[in-house]
Design a protein around this motif. Structure first.
Motif, mmCIF file in Angstrom:
data_model
loop_
_atom_site.group_PDB
_atom_site.id
_atom_site.type_symbol
_atom_site.label_atom_id
_atom_site.label_comp_id
_atom_site.label_asym_id
_atom_site.label_seq_id
_atom_site.Cartn_x
_atom_site.Cartn_y
_atom_site.Cartn_z
ATOM 1 N N GLN A 188 5.557 8.339 -8.405
ATOM 2 C CA GLN A 188 5.830 7.288 -7.430
ATOM 3 C C GLN A 188 7.332 6.989 -7.365
ATOM 4 N N VAL A 189 7.817 6.775 -6.140
ATOM 5 C CA VAL A 189 9.241 6.473 -5.939
ATOM 6 C C VAL A 189 9.378 5.081 -5.338
ATOM 7 N N TRP A 190 10.582 4.527 -5.438
ATOM 8 C CA TRP A 190 10.815 3.169 -4.945
ATOM 9 C C TRP A 190 10.817 3.109 -3.424
ATOM 10 N N PHE A 191 11.416 4.089 -2.782
ATOM 11 C CA PHE A 191 11.564 4.042 -1.330
ATOM 12 C C PHE A 191 11.020 5.331 -0.704
ATOM 13 N N PRO A 192 9.702 5.408 -0.499
ATOM 14 C CA PRO A 192 9.139 6.605 0.149
ATOM 15 C C PRO A 192 9.559 6.663 1.617
ATOM 16 N N LEU A 193 10.041 7.801 2.044
ATOM 17 C CA LEU A 193 10.539 7.942 3.410
ATOM 18 C C LEU A 193 9.457 8.505 4.324
ATOM 19 N N LYS A 194 9.420 7.977 5.545
ATOM 20 C CA LYS A 194 8.538 8.459 6.606
ATOM 21 C C LYS A 194 7.062 8.423 6.197
ATOM 22 N N GLN A 195 6.677 7.397 5.466
ATOM 23 C CA GLN A 195 5.282 7.216 5.074
ATOM 24 C C GLN A 195 4.921 5.745 5.198
ATOM 25 N N PRO A 196 3.757 5.418 5.763
ATOM 26 C CA PRO A 196 3.333 4.008 5.799
ATOM 27 C C PRO A 196 3.229 3.475 4.372
ATOM 28 N N PHE A 197 3.968 2.417 4.095
ATOM 29 C CA PHE A 197 4.075 2.000 2.700
ATOM 30 C C PHE A 197 2.742 1.528 2.133
ATOM 31 N N ASN A 198 1.863 0.935 2.986
ATOM 32 C CA ASN A 198 0.577 0.469 2.463
ATOM 33 C C ASN A 198 -0.304 1.639 2.027
ATOM 34 N N LEU A 199 -0.303 2.722 2.820
ATOM 35 C CA LEU A 199 -1.084 3.897 2.435
ATOM 36 C C LEU A 199 -0.474 4.587 1.219
ATOM 37 N N TYR A 200 0.842 4.554 1.151
ATOM 38 C CA TYR A 200 1.516 5.167 0.006
ATOM 39 C C TYR A 200 1.164 4.435 -1.284
ATOM 40 N N LEU A 201 1.176 3.103 -1.231
ATOM 41 C CA LEU A 201 0.845 2.330 -2.430
ATOM 42 C C LEU A 201 -0.629 2.471 -2.795
ATOM 43 N N ASP A 202 -1.498 2.525 -1.777
ATOM 44 C CA ASP A 202 -2.929 2.679 -2.056
ATOM 45 C C ASP A 202 -3.237 4.001 -2.745
ATOM 46 N N ARG A 203 -2.386 4.982 -2.539
ATOM 47 C CA ARG A 203 -2.586 6.283 -3.156
ATOM 48 C C ARG A 203 -2.571 6.177 -4.684
ATOM 49 N N TYR A 204 -1.857 5.198 -5.197
ATOM 50 C CA TYR A 204 -1.712 5.043 -6.643
ATOM 51 C C TYR A 204 -2.576 3.907 -7.195
ATOM 52 N N ARG A 205 -3.426 3.341 -6.352
ATOM 53 C CA ARG A 205 -4.330 2.279 -6.799
ATOM 54 C C ARG A 205 -5.679 2.867 -7.201
ATOM 55 N N ASP A 206 -6.435 2.090 -7.952
ATOM 56 C CA ASP A 206 -7.795 2.480 -8.303
ATOM 57 C C ASP A 206 -8.659 2.421 -7.044
ATOM 58 N N GLN A 207 -9.379 3.503 -6.755
ATOM 59 C CA GLN A 207 -10.189 3.555 -5.543
ATOM 60 C C GLN A 207 -11.299 2.504 -5.551
ATOM 61 N N LYS A 208 -11.775 2.144 -6.725
ATOM 62 C CA LYS A 208 -12.794 1.094 -6.807
ATOM 63 C C LYS A 208 -12.215 -0.254 -6.378
ATOM 64 N N GLU A 209 -10.970 -0.471 -6.702
ATOM 65 C CA GLU A 209 -10.307 -1.715 -6.305
ATOM 66 C C GLU A 209 -10.170 -1.790 -4.786
ATOM 67 N N ILE A 210 -9.846 -0.667 -4.170
ATOM 68 C CA ILE A 210 -9.730 -0.627 -2.707
ATOM 69 C C ILE A 210 -11.091 -0.858 -2.063
ATOM 70 N N ALA A 211 -12.121 -0.213 -2.612
ATOM 71 C CA ALA A 211 -13.471 -0.393 -2.072
ATOM 72 C C ALA A 211 -13.914 -1.846 -2.189
ATOM 73 N N LYS A 212 -13.585 -2.483 -3.302
ATOM 74 C CA LYS A 212 -13.939 -3.893 -3.488
ATOM 75 C C LYS A 212 -13.219 -4.762 -2.469
ATOM 76 N N GLU A 213 -11.961 -4.467 -2.219
ATOM 77 C CA GLU A 213 -11.173 -5.237 -1.256
ATOM 78 C C GLU A 213 -11.799 -5.180 0.135
ATOM 79 N N TYR A 214 -12.211 -3.984 0.549
ATOM 80 C CA TYR A 214 -12.836 -3.843 1.865
ATOM 81 C C TYR A 214 -14.226 -4.471 1.894
ATOM 82 N N LEU A 215 -14.939 -4.405 0.772
ATOM 83 C CA LEU A 215 -16.263 -5.020 0.718
ATOM 84 C C LEU A 215 -16.168 -6.535 0.871
ATOM 85 N N VAL A 216 -15.203 -7.147 0.183
ATOM 86 C CA VAL A 216 -15.011 -8.597 0.307
ATOM 87 C C VAL A 216 -14.666 -8.956 1.747
ATOM 88 N N LYS A 217 -13.827 -8.145 2.361
ATOM 89 C CA LYS A 217 -13.439 -8.390 3.751
ATOM 90 C C LYS A 217 -14.655 -8.293 4.680
#
Length: 282
Positions: free
Chosen positions: A203-232
Motif C-alpha cells: 500500500q502507498v500513501w498517494f495512489p495515482l489514477k485510482q478511486p481512493f475508496n476502492l483502493y482502500l477497500d482492497r486492503y480491508r477485510d472483505q467480511k467488514e465490507i460485507a457487514k457495512e453493506y448489510l447494515v446499509k
C-alpha cells in the motif's frame, strides 16, 4: 449412433484409456438405458443427477434368445488411478432379459463427492461365449467395490467380448449425503479447493489514477465490507414491507448534490443502478 462415432465420443471422454488401457472396441450393440422410471436416458456423456439414478435402471438391447451377456457399471473417477468402483454387475443374462441374469453386485446410485466435479459412470456390455462362473468375483465384491476392468477382461478375454457401451456424467447433489448418512452411517467426504491469498502490491500513501475508496477497500477485510453493506441494506428494509427504497424509472435522472466528491457520486450512481458491489450486497 454408429459404432465408429460411439468409439470417437468414448475416446474423447477417456473411457477406453481409463478402463482398457491402450485397447479399444467398437460398440456394435446399442443399449437403451433408462433411469427414474424410464424418464432419464443414458447416452454417451449426458448429465444424470445421483437422485435420478438412485434406483436400478432398465436396460434393453437386441439379442438372440440363446445368447449370454454380462453387464458391468463402473466409474474410474473418485478413486486411485488404477482402481475403479463398481456400481452394478449382472452376468449370464439370457437374450436381452436382464432380469434373467445373476446379479453379482447390487446396484448403488452414483456417489460423486462434493467438490469433485463431474464423474463418469460407464456401462459395458460383454458378449459371453459360454456360461461363466463369477462366484470368486462375487465373494470379493462383498467386501470391497474396487474393480479393474482391464484385469477383469484380461482374465476372461477368451470367453468375453465387449460389445456395448454407454455412459453418463454425474455431480454431487444432496442424495449423496443422504446415502452416506442413512445407508453407510458415516459422513461423506467433501473436497474444497484451497485458494491462495490474492497478492496486492504494498500500500502507498498517494495512489495515482485510482478511486481512493476502492483502493482502500482492497486492503480491508472483505467480511467488514460485507457487514457495512448489510447494515446499509437493513436500514432501508422493513421486516414486513421489504425494500423501502423508492423505485425510479430513471434513477440517474435525479441530480446529485453539488460539491459531492467524484468517488462518492460514482458510488451513488452504482447503488441506484444496482451495479458493481451494490449488485452483490444490496
Amino acid at each position: 449412433m454408429s459404432p465408429i462415432h460411439s468409439r470417437a465420443v468414448a475416446e474423447h471422454y477417456g473411457v477406453y484409456q481409463h478402463l482398457f488401457g491402450d485397447a479399444y472396441f467398437h460398440p456394435v450393440v446399442n443399449m437403451e438405458i433408462l433411469y427414474a422410471e424410464e424418464t432419464v436416458p443414458v447416452y454417451r456423456g449426458n448429465l444424470v443427477k445421483p437422485a435420478e439414478a438412485a434406483k436400478q435402471p432398465s436396460v434393453r438391447f437386441e439379442s438372440r434368445p440363446e445368447d449370454l451377456w454380462t453387464l458391468v457399471m463402473t466409474t474410474p473417477d473418485g478413486t486411485s488411478k488404477e482402481v475403479e468402483r463398481i456400481h452394478w454387475m449382472v452376468a449370464n443374462i439370457k437374450g436381452n432379459d436382464v432380469a434373467s441374469g445373476e446379479e453379482i453386485c447390487q446396484h448403488i446410485q452414483p456417489l460423486p463427492f462434493e467438490g469433485l466435479g463431474y464423474l463418469r459412470y460407464i456401462f459395458v456390455l460383454y458378449k459371453q461365449e459360454e456360461k461363466i462362473d463369477y462366484s470368486d468375483l462375487a465373494k470379493q465384491l462383498l467386501t470391497t467395490r474396487f474393480f479393474s476392468t482391464q484385469k477383469f477382461y484380461a482374465k476372461r478375454q477368451e470367453v468375453l467380448t465387449p460389445a456395448g457401451l454407454a455412459f453418463f456424467t454425474s455431480d454431487w447433489d444432496s442424495s449423496v449425503t443422504d446415502y452416506y448418512h442413512q445407508v453407510l452411517n458415516q459422513e461423506p467426504p467433501v473436497f474444497e479447493y484451497d485458494f491462495p491469498e490474492h497478492y496486492y502490491k504494498k500500500q502507498v500513501w498517494f495512489p495515482l489514477k485510482q478511486p481512493f475508496n476502492l483502493y482502500l477497500d482492497r486492503y480491508r477485510d472483505q467480511k467488514e465490507i460485507a457487514k457495512e453493506y448489510l447494515v446499509k441494506k437493513l436500514k432501508k428494509t422493513d421486516p414486513f414491507k421489504g425494500d423501502l427504497r423508492p423505485k425510479y424509472p430513471f434513477p440517474n435522472a435525479i441530480p446529485i448534490p453539488k460539491g459531492t466528491p467524484a468517488w462518492l457520486a460514482n458510488e451513488i450512481k452504482k447503488e441506484r443502478l444496482g451495479r458493481a458491489r451494490a449488485a452483490d450486497y444490496l
